[in-house]
Design an enzyme around this catalytic site. Structure first.
Site, PDB file in Angstrom:
ATOM      1  N   LYS A  16       0.836  -1.205   0.000  1.00  0.00           N
ATOM      2  CA  LYS A  16       0.000   0.000   0.000  1.00  0.00           C
ATOM      3  C   LYS A  16       0.874   1.260   0.000  1.00  0.00           C
ATOM      4  O   LYS A  16       0.619   2.206  -0.741  1.00  0.00           O
ATOM      5  CB  LYS A  16      -0.937  -0.006   1.218  1.00  0.00           C
TER       6      LYS A  16
ATOM      7  N   ASP B  88     -10.863   2.889   4.391  1.00  0.00           N
ATOM      8  CA  ASP B  88     -11.168   1.456   4.283  1.00  0.00           C
ATOM      9  C   ASP B  88     -12.683   1.236   4.148  1.00  0.00           C
ATOM     10  O   ASP B  88     -13.128   0.148   3.791  1.00  0.00           O
ATOM     11  CB  ASP B  88     -10.703   0.725   5.554  1.00  0.00           C
TER      12      ASP B  88
ATOM     13  N   GLN C 106      -4.430  -1.758   9.799  1.00  0.00           N
ATOM     14  CA  GLN C 106      -4.407  -3.072   9.149  1.00  0.00           C
ATOM     15  C   GLN C 106      -4.964  -4.132  10.095  1.00  0.00           C
ATOM     16  O   GLN C 106      -4.605  -4.194  11.264  1.00  0.00           O
ATOM     17  CB  GLN C 106      -2.973  -3.411   8.715  1.00  0.00           C
TER      18      GLN C 106
HETATM   19  N1  GUN Z   1      -6.940  -6.914   6.310  1.00  0.00           N
HETATM   20  C1  GUN Z   1      -7.323  -7.613   5.203  1.00  0.00           C
HETATM   21  N2  GUN Z   1      -7.843  -6.774   4.275  1.00  0.00           N
HETATM   22  C2  GUN Z   1      -7.799  -5.538   4.809  1.00  0.00           C
HETATM   23  C3  GUN Z   1      -8.200  -4.252   4.331  1.00  0.00           C
HETATM   24  O1  GUN Z   1      -8.733  -4.072   3.221  1.00  0.00           O
HETATM   25  N3  GUN Z   1      -7.965  -3.213   5.171  1.00  0.00           N
HETATM   26  C4  GUN Z   1      -7.410  -3.382   6.399  1.00  0.00           C
HETATM   27  N4  GUN Z   1      -7.247  -2.294   7.162  1.00  0.00           N
HETATM   28  N5  GUN Z   1      -7.044  -4.553   6.878  1.00  0.00           N
HETATM   29  C5  GUN Z   1      -7.226  -5.627   6.075  1.00  0.00           C
END
Ligand code: GUN
Length: 293
Positions: free
Chosen positions: A52, A119, A96
């Protein structure tokens, strides 16, 4: 069979985001800024967050990765989030997942200002999504919609079967596909671990969204001839054959399923890349204050 090529689509959309990011910089004298919080040392999470951050840089965003050890308290984490909420140089905040067991992910999600919740996990954004109001759509479902749109796949009237009811993918995906939008207008069945006759349900699908988190779970005998199959699985296994030491497997037994499909997304090179695009698009929207002026 046609491949839904996440690499091609994501690169194309990232080019557009790069242009918009440059325009934003010209107008505001700063870059759109995403902050990602990572707690602990989960191998998958470390890889995703690094990706990311790398992609933010590619499209001209500023990015900050805040890292904390497993033993950070819930209170400390919430205090940090509140600081970021108040920081005008921060446009988007993500934490995350998964988090260590002593931290309640619901409390953390709700601590994030919904206007910075790129998110799309905050109840306000999810509620607004249900009502078809402007909101941040969770990155993976958003990425899947962008992929369907890129390939001009008209899902109107299709029977979509979503396999997996997670908060992050399956649940929001089922809502989005049922909406009166393009893509959308599907008749949706949301299946999960307690579904009876799963094979029968999936066999009825014109569009399968596999988001169950089990390697090669969707087999050829579960898929109708000509169906569209979207594989959301990212199942990591140790391997001595790859540079990273891991190999990724989807939720779909690709080799046997692919010949039956009209379109299929591969793993890797499919939805994973689109998730990042969804996040980048949300971050740009946040910086431009387009969703919440
Ligand atoms: N863990 C798995 N997918 C995601 C996501 O799209 N965002 C976040 N913050 N954690 C994740």
């Amino acid at each position: 069979m046609k491949l839904l090529d996440g690499k091609e689509v994501s690169e194309k959309i990232k080019e557009e985001i790069t242009w918009e990011s440059a325009l934003f910089f010209e107008e505001h004298g700063r870059q759109p800024h995403l902050v990602a919080i990572l707690v602990g040392h989960d191998g998958g999470s470390e890889t995703y967050v690094a990706s990311k951050m790398r992609n933010c840089e590619k499209v001209g965003f500023a990015s900050t990765n805040l890292r904390y050890e497993e033993d950070i308290t819930e209170r400390e984490l919430i205090d940090k989030i509140k600081e970021l909420n108040a920081d005008e140089t921060v446009d988007g905040i993500i934490v995350q997942l998964p988090l260590p067991a002593h931290i309640d992910p619901e409390k953390i999600t709700e601590a994030i200002d919904y206007r910075k919740d790129v998110d799309g996990f905050h109840p306000i954004n999810l509620g607004r999504m249900m009502r078809n109001l402007p909101c941040y759509i969770p990155a993976t479902p958003y990425g899947i919609l962008l992929m369907l749109d890129y390939y001009k796949i008209d899902t109107t009237g299709m029977h979509a079967v979503v396999v997996g009811r997670s908060n992050i993918v399956g649940s929001p995906m089922s809502v989005l596909l049922a909406r009166n939008t393009v893509p959308g207008n599907c008749t949706v069945t949301l299946t999960h671990s307690r579904t009876k006759n799963l094979q029968e349900e999936v066999l009825r699908a014109d569009l399968v969204i596999a988001a169950i988190g089990k390697k090669n779970f969707i087999t050829a005998d579960m898929v109708k001839e000509g169906a569209i199959v979207i594989d959301v699985g990212i199942n990591r296994e140790k391997s001595d054959k790859t540079k990273s030491g891991y190999k990724l497997y989807g939720d779909v037994d690709f080799d046997h399923v692919a010949p039956k499909t009209s379109y299929i997304s591969p793993v890797p090179g499919g939805v994973g890349l689109m998730t990042i695009v969804g996040l980048l698009k949300n971050t740009l929207l946040a910086a431009k204050k387009e969703v919440y002026p």
